[in-house]
Motif scaffolding. Structure first.
Motif, PDB file in Angstrom:
ATOM      1  N   GLN A 205       0.823  -1.214   0.000  1.00  0.00           N
ATOM      2  CA  GLN A 205       0.000   0.000   0.000  1.00  0.00           C
ATOM      3  C   GLN A 205       0.855   1.262   0.000  1.00  0.00           C
ATOM      4  N   PHE A 206       0.194   2.388  -0.333  1.00  0.00           N
ATOM      5  CA  PHE A 206       0.848   3.701  -0.219  1.00  0.00           C
ATOM      6  C   PHE A 206      -0.137   4.762   0.271  1.00  0.00           C
ATOM      7  N   VAL A 207      -1.296   4.854  -0.351  1.00  0.00           N
ATOM      8  CA  VAL A 207      -2.233   5.941  -0.055  1.00  0.00           C
ATOM      9  C   VAL A 207      -2.682   5.970   1.401  1.00  0.00           C
ATOM     10  N   PRO A 208      -2.867   4.826   2.107  1.00  0.00           N
ATOM     11  CA  PRO A 208      -3.257   4.940   3.516  1.00  0.00           C
ATOM     12  C   PRO A 208      -2.230   5.659   4.381  1.00  0.00           C
ATOM     13  N   PHE A 209      -0.974   5.689   3.947  1.00  0.00           N
ATOM     14  CA  PHE A 209       0.024   6.454   4.687  1.00  0.00           C
ATOM     15  C   PHE A 209      -0.173   7.957   4.451  1.00  0.00           C
ATOM     16  N   ILE A 210      -0.573   8.326   3.229  1.00  0.00           N
ATOM     17  CA  ILE A 210      -0.853   9.735   2.926  1.00  0.00           C
ATOM     18  C   ILE A 210      -2.058  10.205   3.727  1.00  0.00           C
ATOM     19  N   MET A 241      -5.434   5.545  10.335  1.00  0.00           N
ATOM     20  CA  MET A 241      -5.076   4.674   9.236  1.00  0.00           C
ATOM     21  C   MET A 241      -3.572   4.414   9.183  1.00  0.00           C
ATOM     22  N   PHE A 242      -2.789   5.426   9.486  1.00  0.00           N
ATOM     23  CA  PHE A 242      -1.331   5.300   9.460  1.00  0.00           C
ATOM     24  C   PHE A 242      -0.884   4.218  10.450  1.00  0.00           C
ATOM     25  N   ILE A 243      -1.406   4.266  11.656  1.00  0.00           N
ATOM     26  CA  ILE A 243      -1.022   3.307  12.686  1.00  0.00           C
ATOM     27  C   ILE A 243      -1.572   1.922  12.364  1.00  0.00           C
ATOM     28  N   SER A 244      -2.723   1.851  11.725  1.00  0.00           N
ATOM     29  CA  SER A 244      -3.258   0.577  11.274  1.00  0.00           C
ATOM     30  C   SER A 244      -2.291  -0.109  10.318  1.00  0.00           C
ATOM     31  N   CYS A 245      -1.685   0.676   9.428  1.00  0.00           N
ATOM     32  CA  CYS A 245      -0.702   0.128   8.487  1.00  0.00           C
ATOM     33  C   CYS A 245       0.541  -0.367   9.225  1.00  0.00           C
ATOM     34  N   ILE A 246       0.999   0.392  10.213  1.00  0.00           N
ATOM     35  CA  ILE A 246       2.170  -0.008  10.979  1.00  0.00           C
ATOM     36  C   ILE A 246       1.878  -1.309  11.735  1.00  0.00           C
ATOM     37  N   ASP A 247       0.684  -1.411  12.285  1.00  0.00           N
ATOM     38  CA  ASP A 247       0.287  -2.612  13.005  1.00  0.00           C
ATOM     39  C   ASP A 247       0.294  -3.823  12.076  1.00  0.00           C
ATOM     40  N   TYR A 248      -0.224  -3.655  10.857  1.00  0.00           N
ATOM     41  CA  TYR A 248      -0.260  -4.761   9.898  1.00  0.00           C
ATOM     42  C   TYR A 248       1.153  -5.195   9.516  1.00  0.00           C
ATOM     43  N   THR A 268      10.394   8.729  11.259  1.00  0.00           N
ATOM     44  CA  THR A 268      10.395   9.098  12.678  1.00  0.00           C
ATOM     45  C   THR A 268      11.279  10.302  12.957  1.00  0.00           C
ATOM     46  N   ASP A 269      12.172  10.638  12.042  1.00  0.00           N
ATOM     47  CA  ASP A 269      13.048  11.804  12.224  1.00  0.00           C
ATOM     48  C   ASP A 269      12.392  13.107  11.778  1.00  0.00           C
ATOM     49  N   VAL A 270      11.244  13.005  11.100  1.00  0.00           N
ATOM     50  CA  VAL A 270      10.573  14.211  10.604  1.00  0.00           C
ATOM     51  C   VAL A 270       9.650  14.736  11.703  1.00  0.00           C
ATOM     52  N   PRO A 271       9.794  16.006  12.093  1.00  0.00           N
ATOM     53  CA  PRO A 271       9.073  16.515  13.266  1.00  0.00           C
ATOM     54  C   PRO A 271       7.606  16.849  13.042  1.00  0.00           C
ATOM     55  N   SER A 272       7.117  16.816  11.799  1.00  0.00           N
ATOM     56  CA  SER A 272       5.788  17.343  11.517  1.00  0.00           C
ATOM     57  C   SER A 272       4.984  16.385  10.664  1.00  0.00           C
ATOM     58  N   TRP A 273       3.753  16.091  11.084  1.00  0.00           N
ATOM     59  CA  TRP A 273       2.866  15.278  10.261  1.00  0.00           C
ATOM     60  C   TRP A 273       2.502  16.004   8.963  1.00  0.00           C
ATOM     61  N   ILE A 274       2.489  17.325   9.014  1.00  0.00           N
ATOM     62  CA  ILE A 274       2.218  18.109   7.802  1.00  0.00           C
ATOM     63  C   ILE A 274       3.319  17.891   6.775  1.00  0.00           C
ATOM     64  N   LYS A 275       4.569  17.926   7.221  1.00  0.00           N
ATOM     65  CA  LYS A 275       5.692  17.723   6.316  1.00  0.00           C
ATOM     66  C   LYS A 275       5.752  16.278   5.832  1.00  0.00           C
ATOM     67  N   ILE A 276       5.370  15.359   6.696  1.00  0.00           N
ATOM     68  CA  ILE A 276       5.313  13.961   6.295  1.00  0.00           C
ATOM     69  C   ILE A 276       4.297  13.785   5.170  1.00  0.00           C
ATOM     70  N   ASN A 277       3.127  14.380   5.321  1.00  0.00           N
ATOM     71  CA  ASN A 277       2.094  14.269   4.293  1.00  0.00           C
ATOM     72  C   ASN A 277       2.572  14.847   2.965  1.00  0.00           C
ATOM     73  N   ALA A 278       3.158  16.044   3.001  1.00  0.00           N
ATOM     74  CA  ALA A 278       3.638  16.676   1.772  1.00  0.00           C
ATOM     75  C   ALA A 278       4.714  15.823   1.106  1.00  0.00           C
ATOM     76  N   GLY A 279       5.625  15.277   1.927  1.00  0.00           N
ATOM     77  CA  GLY A 279       6.684  14.444   1.373  1.00  0.00           C
ATOM     78  C   GLY A 279       6.169  13.142   0.787  1.00  0.00           C
ATOM     79  N   LEU A 280       5.179  12.554   1.416  1.00  0.00           N
ATOM     80  CA  LEU A 280       4.614  11.311   0.910  1.00  0.00           C
ATOM     81  C   LEU A 280       3.890  11.520  -0.421  1.00  0.00           C
TER      82      LEU A 280
END
Length: 412
Positions: A205-210, A241-248, A268-280
């Protein structure tokens, strides 16, 4: 069922694969379908931020029927249990399930769609059929997930789902799809399609992380550095959804998380969920939507059209960091924006070998929006996307008192 590539009474365009060579990738990236897809993903991200998967939300009768469709598909799995066979991967019973699914899906869709929307049935069936894996190779990957994204976006473009369904389409319908394909993967030991192993974000998968990172962009109960903690996974796997993917991933893989899922570990080194979303989103465009082995299998039709957009058409950007009214369906159906688009010069994509962290550690694009659209703008404004004082789950997201943009949101 009639051939999906057959035109209906000469009115609808053929539903067919259009990317035949590497040169067609450029046409795909300028197509209406590409712009609608990214707009739909980003528009959904804006709508679901701060909302848990378990929260109460509007669910229309049509959306509820679509969710229940997977109950019928699950019964077919029960009728085709895995066979005893010497090979570990690719249980051949999947082929029997896939054949019966293709035989029964037209009738299920016919019962579900209102009469006024039957003209879209063939195209919707094609996208849905392609979203469960490949029966020849008995594998599943991000290309099949992409087909389901085409299905979702088409439901909004055809106005089968309405604007108020956008949150539940992600957190109810897409999440139900995610649960079902995981069942297929486990039951039939499906192989990952085109996986890059440890260097891919995830095998399937990819989109559930976004969308999962978008849920956490507002009032996140934990920082990105904590999402691999066992207690965090246990407490929040049903809510995000993000944590659901990690659990799987933790259930199907053994060993240290940083060894079998290095790309996710780097987040885990990225401090912001906003930046994580943009990067993904950037990574999705580069590593999935720009890859010929993936896009060569994609079908196009009337709702997800291969025709080119007008020159200067921009791709709408997710506005994360504060709760806003759900975006209009204009985001995903390609109608003219209420905000005049500003042409954006798109830089050539970075080399494929570039690490995920380089995608995630980028400045957030600035954006403007009206009540019904979000338009990507060149990064010339100094205004932060995050309203001061509003929670976002980020480590540092508040504007400085003198009006300067915080370090996290400054344009690189």
């Amino acid at each position: 069922m009639a051939d999906a590539n057959t035109q209906s009474a000469g009115k609808l365009p053929a539903i067919t694969k259009r990317v035949q060579n590497l040169g067609d990738l450029g046409i795909w990236q300028r197509s209406r379908a590409y712009h609608d897809l990214i707009g739909f993903i980003n528009g959904t991200s804006s709508a679901i931020q701060g909302i848990k998967t378990t929260d109460e939300m509007h669910e229309s009768e049509m959306l509820t029927k679509l969710v229940r469709l997977f109950d019928s598909l699950e019964k077919l799995v029960e009728q085709h249990p895995p066979l005893e066979q010497p090979q570990r991967f690719g249980n051949k019973a999947y082929r029997d399930w896939a054949q019966e699914m293709r035989e029964q899906l037209p009738e299920l869709m016919d019962q579900l769609l209102p009469a006024a929307k039957k003209r879209y049935q063939g195209e919707l069936e094609q996208y849905l059929m392609e979203s469960f894996g490949n029966a020849t190779r008995i594998d599943y990957g991000t290309g099949h997930e992409l087909s389901f994204l085409f299905f979702l976006c088409s439901l909004f473009k055809a106005e089968i789902l309405q604007e108020e369904d956008i949150v539940a389409a992600a957190l109810r319908l897409f999440n139900r799809y995610l649960e079902f394909v995981r069942q297929l993967q486990r039951t039939y030991n499906m192989e990952p399609a085109g996986s890059q192993g440890v260097w891919s974000l995830d095998d399937f998968q990819f989109v559930p992380f976004i969308w999962g990172s978008a849920q956490l962009a507002v009032k996140s109960p934990f920082d990105p550095s904590k999402f691999v903690d066992e207690q965090i996974i246990s407490d929040f796997k049903d809510q995000f959804m993000f944590i659901s993917c990690i659990d799987y991933i933790c259930k199907v893989k053994t060993g240290h998380f940083g060894e079998h899922s290095n790309q996710l570990w780097s987040i885990t080194d990225v401090p912001s969920w906003i930046k994580i979303n943009a990067g993904l989103v950037k990574m999705y465009q580069k590593e999935i939507l720009s890859k010929f082995p993936v896009i060569q299998h994609v079908y196009f039709g009337e709702l997800m059209a291969f025709e080119a957009v007008s020159p200067g058409t921009t791709i709408s950007n997710a506005r994360l960091g504060h709760v806003a009214p759900p975006p209009s369906k204009r985001i995903c159906i390609g109608t003219p924006s209420l905000v005049p688009p500003v042409p954006v010069t798109v830089a050539p994509p970075p080399p494929p070998a570039e690490s995920l962290n380089s995608d995630l550690n980028v400045g957030d694009s600035s954006s403007e929006s009206s009540d019904s659209s979000v338009v990507l703008r060149a990064s010339t404004s100094s205004a932060s996307l995050v309203a001061a004082g509003e929670g976002s789950g980020d480590k540092s997201n508040i504007q400085a008192a003198d009006g300067q943009v915080s370090k996290e949101h400054a344009v690189d």
